[in-house]
Design an enzyme around this catalytic site. Structure first.
Site, PDB file in Angstrom:
ATOM      1  CE  LYS A   1      35.797  32.744  29.647  1.00  0.00           C
ATOM      2  NZ  LYS A   1      35.700  31.211  30.244  1.00  0.00           N
TER       3      LYS A   1
ATOM      4  CG  MET B   1      42.956  37.324  33.144  1.00  0.00           C
ATOM      5  SD  MET B   1      40.592  36.591  33.892  1.00  0.00           S
ATOM      6  CE  MET B   1      41.124  37.041  35.726  1.00  0.00           C
TER       7      MET B   1
ATOM      8  CG  ASP C   1      39.513  27.925  30.037  1.00  0.00           C
ATOM      9  OD1 ASP C   1      38.552  27.417  29.057  1.00  0.00           O
ATOM     10  OD2 ASP C   1      39.834  27.324  31.087  1.00  0.00           O
TER      11      ASP C   1
END
Length: 261
Positions: free
Chosen positions: A59, A173, A37
Site C-alpha cells: 500500500k 509515513m 508489503d
C-alpha cells in the site's frame, strides 16, 4: 483432513538485510508462500528462495492496491490450505504495521500465528544517521506518531501533547504531511529553529537525508522518495550534516548567515 497452516507476522526491519533476526530469516526461507508489503527492501526480498510463491499486497498513500480487509482474507485462505505463510512487513509488525489487526482476524478464524519482531525504522535511522532517540540533557523520552491516517482521513493528532522540547518526536509515513505537521507544532510553541531531519530508505544504500530547522525541513525534503521518516528534536543537533561534514550547529549558523547576506 488437511491440517491448517500457520502465519508468521514478520518484521523485516528498515531495509538492511543484516538487521534481520535469525528467526525472521528462518521463517522467510522455510515458508510455502510469502505475503509482502511494498516497503520490504529488494535486498531482503532477494533472501527468499526463488521457488517460493510471493504475493504482493503493498500500500502507499492515496493508492491501496490491496485493501487491509482483503489482506486479512488472503492470510486466512492460505493458512486454510495448510500452508506455512510468512507475512513480511517493513520495520516491526506491531509499530504501525497492522500486525495486530491481522492477528485478530487469524485468531477469529482459528488459525495459529506468531509475531517475529523487527528493528523499527526509528531505531534503524538513529543508528545509520548517528542521531540518538534519547540523549542526556537533550531528550528524556521519544514518541512515535503516524503522519498519515487510514483511508486518507484528516490528520487529527493531539498536537498540544506533541510539543515538548525534552522529547524526540518521530513521525512515520509523514512525507506528504510534513509541512502541515511542522506548522501545527510551531503554532503551538515549538521553536521554528528546532532541528529536524527527514530520512529516506534508512539503513540501505539508497539512504538520503536532509537536516534543517523545523520550519524549513518540508521544503528541504521535497523530492525524497518513500519510505521517509521525520525526526524532530534537539537530538538532531548531534548529526553530521551532509555533505559538508559540519556539526549541525555550525551548519545552521551558516544557513542563517547566508539567508541574511
Amino acid at each position: 483432513m488437511k491440517q491448517t497452516g500457520k502465519v508468521s507476522l514478520i518484521g523485516a526491519g528498515p531495509g538492511d538485510p543484516e538487521l534481520l533476526t535469525l528467526k525472521a530469516l528462518n521463517r522467510m526461507q522455510t515458508a510455502d508462500v510469502v505475503v509482502y508489503d511494498r516497503l520490504v527492501s529488494p535486498e531482503i526480498m532477494a533472501l527468499i528462495p526463488p521457488a517460493t510463491r510471493r504475493i504482493a499486497v503493498g500500500k502507499e498513500a492515496g493508492h491501496h492496491c490491496v485493501p487491509q480487509e482483503r489482506i486479512n482474507e488472503i492470510l486466512v485462505e492460505l493458512a486454510r490450505q495448510g500452508l506455512r505463510v510468512a507475512r513480511l512487513k517493513g520495520g516491526d509488525p506491531l509499530i504501525f504495521g497492522r500486525g495486530s489487526e491481522e492477528a485478530e482476524e487469524l485468531a477469529a478464524a482459528g488459525i495459529g500465528y506468531e509475531y517475529i519482531p523487527g528493528i523499527t525504522a526509528a531505531q534503524g535511522a538513529a543508528c545509520s544517521t548517528g542521531v540518538p532517540l534519547t540523549h542526556r540533557g537533550l531528550a528524556t523520552g521519544v514518541r512515535y506518531v503516524t503522519g498519515h491516517r487510514a483511508r486518507d482521513a484528516a490528520l487529527d493528532l493531539d498536537w498540544d501533547s506533541l510539543v515538548s522540547p525534552d522529547t524526540t518526536l518521530v513521525v512515520y509515513m509523514g512525507a506528504a504531511n510534513m509541512a502541515r505537521i511542522a506548522a501545527e507544532l510551531t503554532a503551538r510553541g515549538l521553536p521554528a529553529s528546532t532541528p529536524a531531519m527527514a530520512v529516506a530508505s534508512a539503513t540501505t544504500s539508497r539512504e538520503r537525508r536532509v537536516i534543517a530547522p523545523l520550519d524549513q525541513v518540508a521544503d528541504a525534503a521535497e523530492g525524497l522518495e518513500a519510505p521517509v521518516l521525520f525526526v524532530v528534536g534537539r537530538v538532531v543537533s548531534l548529526a553530521v550534516a551532509e555533505p559538508a561534514g559540519l556539526p549541525l550547529g555550525d551548519w545552521l549558523d551558516r544557513m542563517g548567515a547566508a539567508a541574511h547576506a
